[in-house]
Scaffold this motif. Structure first.
Motif, short mmCIF file in Angstrom:
data_model
loop_
_atom_site.label_atom_id
_atom_site.label_comp_id
_atom_site.label_asym_id
_atom_site.label_seq_id
_atom_site.Cartn_x
_atom_site.Cartn_y
_atom_site.Cartn_z
N ARG A 8 1.07 -1.25 0.16
CA ARG A 8 0.18 -0.20 -0.17
C ARG A 8 0.83 1.40 -0.01
O ARG A 8 0.76 1.79 -0.54
N ALA A 9 2.07 1.39 0.98
CA ALA A 9 2.52 2.51 0.45
C ALA A 9 2.98 2.97 -0.31
O ALA A 9 3.58 3.53 -0.95
N ALA A 10 3.81 1.56 -1.13
CA ALA A 10 4.22 1.76 -2.19
C ALA A 10 3.44 2.64 -3.82
O ALA A 10 4.03 3.41 -4.00
N HIS A 11 2.36 1.47 -3.61
CA HIS A 11 1.41 2.62 -4.00
C HIS A 11 0.75 4.05 -4.40
O HIS A 11 1.02 5.01 -4.81
N ARG A 12 0.54 4.04 -3.17
CA ARG A 12 0.73 5.85 -3.02
C ARG A 12 2.16 6.58 -3.10
O ARG A 12 1.84 7.46 -3.69
N ALA A 13 3.49 6.08 -2.89
CA ALA A 13 4.44 7.49 -3.23
C ALA A 13 3.96 6.89 -4.47
O ALA A 13 4.97 8.14 -4.89
N LEU A 14 3.94 5.70 -5.25
CA LEU A 14 3.77 6.04 -6.98
C LEU A 14 2.57 7.51 -7.56
O LEU A 14 3.51 7.98 -8.27
N GLU A 15 1.80 6.91 -6.33
CA GLU A 15 0.59 7.89 -7.20
C GLU A 15 1.17 9.54 -6.39
O GLU A 15 0.69 10.98 -7.15
N LEU A 16 1.59 9.75 -5.34
CA LEU A 16 1.75 11.06 -5.47
C LEU A 16 3.26 11.49 -6.63
O LEU A 16 2.80 12.56 -6.60
N ALA A 17 4.02 10.44 -6.38
CA ALA A 17 5.10 11.14 -7.36
C ALA A 17 4.22 11.15 -9.20
O ALA A 17 4.16 12.50 -9.69
N GLY A 18 3.14 10.39 -9.15
CA GLY A 18 2.94 10.95 -10.08
C GLY A 18 1.75 12.02 -10.75
O GLY A 18 1.36 12.29 -11.32
N THR A 19 1.31 12.71 -9.35
CA THR A 19 0.36 13.80 -9.68
C THR A 19 0.87 15.16 -9.69
O THR A 19 1.01 16.35 -9.48
N LEU A 20 2.81 14.65 -9.57
CA LEU A 20 3.80 16.17 -9.89
C LEU A 20 4.28 16.75 -11.50
O LEU A 20 3.69 15.64 -11.96
N GLN A 21 3.98 18.37 -11.10
CA GLN A 21 4.10 18.38 -12.81
C GLN A 21 5.08 19.32 -12.81
O GLN A 21 6.29 18.86 -11.77
N ALA A 22 6.32 19.59 -14.26
CA ALA A 22 7.15 20.12 -14.39
C ALA A 22 6.97 21.73 -13.15
O ALA A 22 6.02 22.40 -13.44
N GLY A 23 7.66 21.93 -12.32
CA GLY A 23 8.08 23.55 -11.82
C GLY A 23 7.83 22.81 -10.09
O GLY A 23 7.56 23.28 -9.41
N ASP A 24 7.55 20.89 -9.94
CA ASP A 24 6.65 20.57 -8.56
C ASP A 24 8.44 20.15 -8.08
O ASP A 24 9.47 19.99 -9.52
N ARG A 25 8.60 19.78 -7.16
CA ARG A 25 9.30 18.86 -6.89
C ARG A 25 8.87 17.81 -5.64
O ARG A 25 8.32 17.74 -4.69
N MET A 26 9.41 16.87 -5.62
CA MET A 26 9.72 15.43 -4.83
C MET A 26 11.36 15.38 -3.77
O MET A 26 12.30 15.41 -4.57
N LEU A 27 11.20 15.71 -2.77
CA LEU A 27 11.91 15.50 -1.99
C LEU A 27 11.92 13.99 -1.01
O LEU A 27 10.79 14.04 -0.49
N VAL A 28 12.49 13.19 -1.83
CA VAL A 28 12.86 12.13 -1.32
C VAL A 28 13.66 11.38 0.24
O VAL A 28 14.84 12.81 0.14
N LEU A 29 13.28 11.19 1.07
CA LEU A 29 13.79 10.30 2.35
C LEU A 29 14.36 9.71 2.70
O LEU A 29 13.69 9.19 3.08
N LEU A 30 15.23 9.16 2.66
CA LEU A 30 15.90 7.88 2.50
C LEU A 30 16.66 7.54 3.72
O LEU A 30 17.20 7.47 4.49
N SER A 31 16.31 6.49 4.35
CA SER A 31 17.44 5.73 5.27
C SER A 31 17.31 3.71 5.27
O SER A 31 15.82 4.08 4.81
#
Length: 436
Positions: free
Chosen positions: A106-129
Motif C-alpha cells: 500500500r505504501a509503495a503504491h501511495r508513493a507512486l501515486e503522489l509522484a504521479g501527481t507532480l508536474q514540471a515546476g514541482d519538487r519531490m524531496l525523498v528522505l531515505l534511511s
C-alpha cells in the motif's frame, strides 16, 4: 560492590556512551541540512521512507518554509517517535520489516501515486534511511506479495550481502531502481540519504527508488544461482523478463536527479572516536565497510584484541562498522548479526582478561528481536557456564539472542530513528588493568 564489579560497570557505561554518541552523530537532527530545497515554481511533496523516516519528516517540517508541503512517511511498525505524529498534510504508514507486508505494498503504491501527481515546476524531496527495501514493496507485473516475501526470506537467510540482495530486489519491483523518480515525470527530484550500506552507494539504500541502477537481470540471476536459492516459479520468470530491467539513467532522465548522502557509518565512527579520545582511550579504527560472516569477524577481532591486550601500552578502543552476514542453518533460531558476532568473539576470547565489547545495530533492532545488540565481558563464559549455557551450541544453532538474554547482557534501546548499520566497540585494558 567489589572492585571487579565497579570496573565492569565502568566499562559497560563507556561502551554504552560510545554507542549513544555514534547514534547521535547520525541522527536526523544532526544530519539534515538546515534548509529544505524549495520547489522551483509549484508544489513540494516529501516522501520519507525507512527506519528513520518519521524523525527525518519531523525535522523537515520544522525546517520547511512551505506551509502547504505535503508528505508521506513510511516506516517500520513501532518506529514512530513518541508523542503526536498527526502532522498536517502528512500521511503515515507503518509497514513490515525485514519482510514486506500488505502495508508495504500500500505504501509503495501511495508513493507512486503522489509522484504521479507532480508536474514540471514541482519538487519531490525523498528522505531515505535503511529498511526501505522491505517497507516499499510494489511487486513487478506477474508477482504478488507472497512471492516478494519468499524471495526476501531466502536471500536474507542465504548469507548474501545487502548489495546482492538489493540487486535482486530491484529487478522484481515497480518502484525500486529509480522507478519512483521516473513516476515523478518532469518534476525536480531531490534525495537525501542516511546510508546503511557499506560503501554508501546511494543506489543500494532502500534499493534506490530515485537513483539510477547499474545492475542487470543477468546479475540478479547469477546471485540467485550463487547462493543455491530456488525461487518461486513466478520470481524465476520475472528475472528472465527483459521488461524488468531497471530504467536507464540516460534514457529516462534520472541522471539529472539530485542525490546527497547526509549521514553514514563513517560519521557514527567519527563521533564515537572523538568521545573515546576524550575519555582516555587510544582509538584504533578498523573502518566502516567490514563485511564478513558475523561469527568469523568476531573471531578475527578477538585475535586482534588479545594481541593488543598482551602487548601492553595505553587503553584502547577498537571501533568498526559495516554490515556482517549470517548464514542461517536453524530457521527457528533467535539471533541477529551483532549478537552472532559477539558470541563468536566471546568464544574466541575464551575469557581473556581486560577486554569488553559491544556490538549493536544503530537502528536499535538487531535482526528481528527487540534488542539493539549486547555486551561481552571477561566473565561472559564463566557466567554462562554457571547458568548451564553452552556458547558453542547457541552459536551453531543461530541462538545468540537467547544466550545473551539469559545472561542479562542485551542492550535494549528501542528504535533510535536512524540507521547506518552495525556499530562495534572493543575496549582493551592491557594486562587487565582498569586505571586510566
Amino acid at each position: 560492590m567489589t572492585a571487579a564489579a565497579q570496573a565492569d560497570d565502568r566499562m559497560r557505561a563507556d561502551l554504552t556512551a560510545l554507542f549513544g554518541e555514534a547514534v547521535r552523530s547520525v541522527s536526523a537532527e544532526v544530519a539534515m541540512p538546515s534548509r529544505l530545497p524549495a520547489s522551483p515554481h509549484g508544489r513540494t511533496i516529501v516522501i520519507a521512507v525507512g527506519k528513520g523516516a518519521a524523525d527525518m519528516m519531523r525535522i523537515a517540517l520544522e525546517r520547511t518554509t512551505d506551509p502547504a508541503m505535503q508528505g508521506l512517511v513510511v516506516t517500520r511498525h513501532g518506529h514512530l517517535p513518541p508523542g503526536d505524529v498527526n502532522w498536517p498534510n502528512v500521511e503515515v504508514i507503518e509497514a513490515g520489516h525485514p519482510y514486506p507486508d500488505e502495508n508495504s505494498v500500500r505504501a509503495a503504491h501511495r508513493a507512486l501515486e503522489l509522484a504521479g501527481t507532480l508536474q514540471a515546476g514541482d519538487r519531490m524531496l525523498v528522505l531515505l534511511s535503511g529498511g526501505g527495501s522491505a517497507l516499499l514493496a510494489a511487486p513487478a507485473p506477474g508477482l504478488n506479495l507472497a512471492d516478494k516475501q519468499a524471495i526476501t526470506r531466502a536471500l536474507l537467510q542465504s548469507g548474501a550481502t545487502i548489495e546482492e540482495i538489493n540487486r535482486v530486489r530491484k529487478h522484481l519491483s515497480a518502484i525500486k531502481g529509480g522507478r519512483l523518480a521516473v513516476a515523478a515525470g518532469a518534476a525536480a527530484v531531490t534525495t537525501w540519504i542516511i546510508s546503511d550500506v557499506p560503501g554508501d552507494d546511494p543506489s543500494f539504500v532502500s534499493s534506490g527508488p530515485t537513483v539510477a541502477d547499474n545492475s542487470s537481470l543477468e546479475m540478479a540471476r547469477e546471485i540467485i544461482d550463487r547462493y543455491g536459492i530456488r525461487p518461486p516459479a513466478e520470481v524465476a520468470a520475472a528475472l528472465q523478463d527483459p521488461a524488468n530491467e531497471t530504467p536507464s539513467a540516460d534514457s529516462l532522465g534520472l541522471a539529472g536527479c539530485e542525490t546527497l548522502v547526509i549521514a553514514r557509518a563513517r560519521d557514527a565512527l567519527a563521533g564515537a572516536a572523538r568521545l573515546a579520545g576524550e575519555i582516555g582511550y587510544h582509538v584504533t579504527d578498523l573502518g566502516d565497510q567490514l563485511q564478513a560472516e558475523a561469527r568469523h569477524l568476531g573471531a578475527s577481532h578477538a585475535a586482534l584484541s588479545r594481541r593488543l591486550a598482551r602487548a601492553g601500552g595505553p587503553r584502547r578502543a577498537v571501533l568498526s562498522g559495516g554490515e556482517t552476514t549470517v548464514t542461517v542453518v536453524n530457521k527457528a533460531g533467535r539471533g541477529g548479526r551483532n549478537l552472532e558476532y559477539l558470541l563468536g568473539l566471546a568464544v574466541a576470547l575464551d575469557g581473556e582478561p581486560g577486554i569488553w565489547a559491544l556490538a549493536c545495530d544503530t537502528d536499535g533492532i538487531d535482526g528481528t528481536e527487540h534488542a539493539a545488540g549486547a555486551v561481552v565481558t571477561p566473565t561472559t563464559l564463566v557466567r554462562a557456564a554457571k547458568a548451564g549455557l553452552d556458547p558453542a551450541s547457541h552459536l551453531a544453532e543461530n541462538n545468540a539472542f537467547l544466550f545473551f538474554e539469559a545472561l542479562g547482557d542485551l542492550v535494549v534501546t528501542g528504535p533510535t530513528l536512524t540507521n547506518v548499520n552495525d556499530f562495534r566497540a572493543i575496549l582493551i585494558h592491557p594486562a587487565g588493568g582498569i586505571d586510566s
